[in-house]
Design a protein around this motif. Structure first.
Motif: not given
Length: 260
Positions: A58-78
């Motif tokens: 998905p798309h949306g505003p991004m910075d490094y804390p946001v990108l890192a949170a996305d990665v953490c959430e995704t890896l937790a889901a997997h």
């Protein structure tokens, strides 16, 4: 935000080892690491992620804390935490922010040709701005797209990279969040203030291209402060795209780091 993920693993392997996660650079996608993911997946569980605004995510505003949170959430889901995280360029900054923000979730860290600080991406900033302002025609085939991109991109390797981010044919469109990327470029070029005392004490390898300027001696104090157990390895014949320009040397560095 849950990110699009390519997962590969061994049919008969030791899944007790931490999974290996690959994070691509700006304008890239998960499959940029496809060759290395397939090689490592012979022995280890692997996941390659499309970061926000890239590939199938998905798309949306991004910075490094946001990108890192996305990665953490995704890896937790997997159910893929803690993980060994390998990141190139923007993906490397994201990997560093992940390790600093969620240190217990990162088993080890490999950062490819980027440092924890402001810098890099200056040409990409201008490129994102110009591409975002370039009107899309009603139809594009590959030859037409080459010519269309040639208005703002002189280098063929960069045109080839951007072609991967276009759906061609009738009513062509960008598959990446180009406007969000362009608006977020100051944050991508930069490096956020981290919490006082933040550090990641796990094994950390920085891999630099010998012909690249993205990691400089001026960066070493921040690297040591934030990642006190880091090592730096240089691949002499590579520029910024280390894994593409020196694939065998990069694979050797990766396998040695993973102790495969």
């Amino acid at each position: 935000m849950l990110l699009n993920t390519i997962e590969l693993g061994p049919e008969n392997g030791d899944l007790s080892q931490p999974p290996v996660v690959f994070l691509h650079g700006l304008f890239g996608r998960a499959r940029n690491f496809g060759f290395f993911q397939r090689r490592i997946a012979a022995n280890r569980r692997t996941l390659a992620l499309d970061l926000r605004n890239h590939g199938g995510s998905p798309h949306g505003p991004m910075d490094y804390p946001v990108l890192a949170a996305d990665v953490c959430e995704t890896l937790a889901a997997h159910d893929a935490l803690p993980a060994t995280v390998v990141g190139h360029s923007m993906g490397g900054k994201t990997a560093m922010m992940l390790a600093l923000s969620f240190p217990a979730e990162v088993h080890s860290l490999m950062v490819v040709d980027i440092a924890p600080g402001e810098g890099g991406f200056s040409q990409s900033h201008e490129l994102a701005r110009r591409l975002a302002g370039l009107p899309l025609p009603d139809f594009l085939d590959r030859a037409g797209a080459e010519a269309w991109l040639g208005q703002v991109i002189a280098e063929k390797p960069v045109r080839d990279l951007m072609l991967m981010n276009l759906d061609l044919g009738e009513k062509p469109r960008w598959t990446i969040g180009l406007k969000d990327i362009a608006a977020s470029m100051p944050a991508i070029i930069g490096w956020p203030d981290v919490l006082p005392g933040a550090r990641y004490d796990g094994p950390t390898l920085f891999v630099a291209g010998g012909r690249s300027h993205y990691i400089q001696p001026d960066n070493y104090p921040a690297m040591r402060r934030l990642f006190p157990h880091y090592r730096l390895e240089t691949i002499p014949d590579a520029g910024h795209w280390v894994h593409a320009q020196a694939p065998q040397a990069f694979l050797t560095a990766l396998e040695n780091f993973l102790q495969i």
